[in-house]
Design a protein around this motif. Structure first.
Motif, short mmCIF file in Angstrom:
data_model
loop_
_atom_site.label_atom_id
_atom_site.label_comp_id
_atom_site.label_asym_id
_atom_site.label_seq_id
_atom_site.Cartn_x
_atom_site.Cartn_y
_atom_site.Cartn_z
N SER A 167 3.94 6.50 -1.41
CA SER A 167 5.24 7.05 -1.80
C SER A 167 5.04 8.19 -2.79
O SER A 167 4.07 8.21 -3.56
CB SER A 167 6.10 5.97 -2.45
N ARG A 168 5.96 9.14 -2.79
CA ARG A 168 5.84 10.24 -3.76
C ARG A 168 6.27 9.81 -5.15
O ARG A 168 6.15 10.57 -6.12
CB ARG A 168 6.64 11.46 -3.31
N TYR A 169 6.80 8.59 -5.27
CA TYR A 169 7.21 8.07 -6.56
C TYR A 169 6.28 6.96 -7.02
O TYR A 169 5.66 6.25 -6.21
CB TYR A 169 8.63 7.48 -6.49
N LEU A 170 6.24 6.78 -8.33
CA LEU A 170 5.77 5.52 -8.91
C LEU A 170 7.01 4.70 -9.22
O LEU A 170 8.03 5.24 -9.68
CB LEU A 170 4.99 5.77 -10.20
N PHE A 171 6.95 3.40 -8.96
CA PHE A 171 8.08 2.53 -9.28
C PHE A 171 7.67 1.68 -10.48
O PHE A 171 6.66 0.97 -10.44
CB PHE A 171 8.45 1.68 -8.06
N VAL A 172 8.46 1.82 -11.55
CA VAL A 172 8.07 1.22 -12.83
C VAL A 172 9.23 0.42 -13.42
O VAL A 172 10.41 0.64 -13.10
CB VAL A 172 7.65 2.30 -13.85
N CYS A 173 8.87 -0.51 -14.30
CA CYS A 173 9.88 -1.27 -15.03
C CYS A 173 10.67 -0.31 -15.93
O CYS A 173 10.08 0.51 -16.64
CB CYS A 173 9.18 -2.33 -15.88
N PRO A 174 12.00 -0.40 -15.92
CA PRO A 174 12.79 0.53 -16.73
C PRO A 174 12.63 0.32 -18.22
O PRO A 174 12.97 1.22 -19.01
CB PRO A 174 14.23 0.24 -16.28
N GLU A 175 12.09 -0.81 -18.67
CA GLU A 175 11.91 -1.06 -20.10
C GLU A 175 10.47 -0.82 -20.53
O GLU A 175 10.21 -0.08 -21.47
CB GLU A 175 12.34 -2.48 -20.45
N SER A 176 9.54 -1.49 -19.86
CA SER A 176 8.13 -1.43 -20.30
C SER A 176 7.32 -0.35 -19.61
O SER A 176 6.18 -0.09 -20.02
CB SER A 176 7.46 -2.79 -20.04
N GLN A 177 7.89 0.28 -18.58
CA GLN A 177 7.19 1.28 -17.78
C GLN A 177 5.99 0.68 -17.03
O GLN A 177 5.12 1.41 -16.54
CB GLN A 177 6.72 2.46 -18.64
N THR A 178 5.95 -0.63 -16.93
CA THR A 178 4.90 -1.28 -16.15
C THR A 178 5.06 -0.92 -14.68
O THR A 178 6.15 -1.07 -14.13
CB THR A 178 4.99 -2.82 -16.30
N PRO A 179 4.02 -0.44 -14.02
CA PRO A 179 4.15 -0.07 -12.61
C PRO A 179 4.23 -1.30 -11.70
O PRO A 179 3.84 -2.41 -12.09
CB PRO A 179 2.89 0.74 -12.33
N PHE A 180 4.73 -1.06 -10.50
CA PHE A 180 4.75 -2.10 -9.47
C PHE A 180 3.35 -2.68 -9.31
O PHE A 180 2.37 -1.95 -9.20
CB PHE A 180 5.22 -1.51 -8.14
N PRO B 153 2.30 11.33 -11.01
CA PRO B 153 1.51 12.41 -11.63
C PRO B 153 0.83 13.26 -10.56
O PRO B 153 0.41 12.76 -9.52
CB PRO B 153 0.49 11.66 -12.48
N ARG B 154 0.72 14.54 -10.82
CA ARG B 154 0.09 15.46 -9.87
C ARG B 154 -1.32 15.00 -9.58
O ARG B 154 -2.09 14.65 -10.48
CB ARG B 154 0.07 16.87 -10.44
N GLY B 155 -1.63 14.94 -8.28
CA GLY B 155 -2.96 14.48 -7.87
C GLY B 155 -2.98 13.00 -7.56
O GLY B 155 -3.94 12.50 -7.02
N GLY B 156 -1.89 12.26 -7.92
CA GLY B 156 -1.83 10.84 -7.59
C GLY B 156 -1.09 10.62 -6.29
O GLY B 156 -0.23 11.39 -5.91
N GLY B 157 -1.43 9.56 -5.61
CA GLY B 157 -0.71 9.21 -4.39
C GLY B 157 -0.95 10.23 -3.30
O GLY B 157 -2.01 10.80 -3.18
N ARG B 158 0.12 10.49 -2.52
CA ARG B 158 -0.06 11.33 -1.35
C ARG B 158 -0.10 12.81 -1.67
O ARG B 158 0.39 13.27 -2.65
CB ARG B 158 1.05 11.04 -0.33
N ARG C 67 0.84 -1.21 0.00
CA ARG C 67 0.00 0.00 0.00
C ARG C 67 0.87 1.25 0.00
O ARG C 67 0.58 2.22 -0.71
CB ARG C 67 -0.93 -0.01 1.21
N TRP C 68 1.94 1.24 0.78
CA TRP C 68 2.84 2.40 0.79
C TRP C 68 3.46 2.60 -0.59
O TRP C 68 3.53 3.71 -1.09
CB TRP C 68 3.93 2.22 1.85
N ILE C 69 3.91 1.52 -1.20
CA ILE C 69 4.55 1.62 -2.52
C ILE C 69 3.56 2.17 -3.55
O ILE C 69 3.89 3.07 -4.33
CB ILE C 69 5.08 0.25 -2.96
N VAL C 70 2.36 1.64 -3.56
CA VAL C 70 1.39 1.98 -4.61
C VAL C 70 0.73 3.33 -4.39
O VAL C 70 0.53 4.10 -5.34
CB VAL C 70 0.31 0.87 -4.70
N ALA C 71 0.43 3.66 -3.14
CA ALA C 71 -0.43 4.82 -2.89
C ALA C 71 0.19 5.94 -2.06
O ALA C 71 -0.32 7.07 -2.10
CB ALA C 71 -1.71 4.35 -2.20
#
Length: 305
Positions: free
Chosen positions: A264-277, A300-305, A258-262
């Protein structure tokens, strides 16, 4: 002696320790040679912490500082293992928070196996051992380890002291005393080095079943300091079954995800496909790159915290 700075809820913690200490206190010191250190160690290593705990509480503690240090340290290890699915102590929670030993009838839960009571017992025995570290080290220098089992005589007192400090920090984290963990992690740089993390756990002889919990503790500590590192250690903890042979409880995994997805101020994505965690997965479904190698991008602005 507390192993970490006194918690803000010190009064509550002290009361619990006093109650539990009554159940953990050993008889007056006896002969070192008679104390069943070797037998207790063998039972613990064979996977029977309940039998080891009963054996260690049966006889008087040894009088010598070194042997007494090892007896208390072994008891702390017993309770560390027992807290992870092998609880043999019962629930210490009582009716209205004041029942049983604290002034009233025990609750119906008083006979239920309680990992929490083992965490408190771990803290009690670790504190008792660490209060004798200096005297035990002096005994060791003077040759006092001659009466110890070979497996214990080969260990330096300082090594065991460091192990007990880490076990205690994890217990504090699991009990929710997060603030008390921060100073420990801050002065343990090897634990926040992802590459050196396995070796740091090996040096402190951390049981495999506790290693995902150490990852969770470090990850939580880093959330307000280094979110990328917090993510990496969170992934290590989530993947405990694959990496350490032991999984965290589902609710703990869900909190990290939940912390990772919602949160954290970052999205964590695959460096090749940009698929999110993706919670529940271990790698990108498109590229196959493991979650541990995902990279941070601004949310993105408005996403997450």
């Amino acid at each position: 002696m507390f192993l970490l700075p006194a918690p803000p809820r010190a009064a509550l913690a002290s009361a619990v320790l006093v109650v539990l200490a009554g159940g953990c206190a050993a008889p007056a010191p006896g002969g070192a040679a008679a104390f069943p250190l070797a037998e207790g160690l063998l039972l613990l290593e064979s996977g029977d912490p309940a039998a080891a705990g009963a054996l260690l509480e049966r006889d008087p503690l040894p009088a010598g500082a070194l042997a007494r240090f090892h007896a208390e340290a072994l008891a702390a290890r017993v309770h560390a293992v027992a807290s992870l699915g092998a609880a043999f102590r019962t629930e210490i929670t009582t009716a209205g928070g004041r029942g049983g030993p604290l002034g009233g009838p025990p609750s119906e839960a008083a006979t239920r196996p309680s990992p929490t009571s083992h965490l408190v017992a771990l803290l009690y025995h670790a504190a008792q051992a660490r209060a004798q570290t200096a005297a035990a080290a002096a005994d060791q220098q003077a040759g006092g380890d001659a009466i110890l089992p070979a497996a214990l005589a080969a260990l330096e007192v300082e090594e065991i002291d460091a192990e007990l400090e880490l076990l205690s920090a994890v217990a504090y984290a699991r009990l929710g005393f997060r603030a008390e963990v921060d100073s420990f992690v801050a002065r343990s740089p090897a634990l926040v080095d992802l590459e050196g993390f396995p070796a740091a756990l090996d040096r402190r002889r951390v049981p495999a079943a506790l290693r995902p919990w150490v990852g969770e503790m470090v990850s939580h500590h880093l959330r307000s300091r280094d979110e990328v590192a917090a993510y990496r250690f969170g992934v290590l903890a989530i993947e405990g079954a694959e990496r350490f042979g032991h999984a965290l409880p589902p609710e703990v995994v869900a909190e990290i995800e939940r912390w990772i997805v919602a949160e954290s101020r970052y999205l964590f994505v695959c460096p090749e496909s940009q698929t999110p965690f993706l919670p529940g997965a271990r790698r990108s479904p498109k590229s196959g790159i493991p979650h541990l190698e995902y990279v941070p991008v601004e949310r993105p602005r408005g996403g997450g915290r």
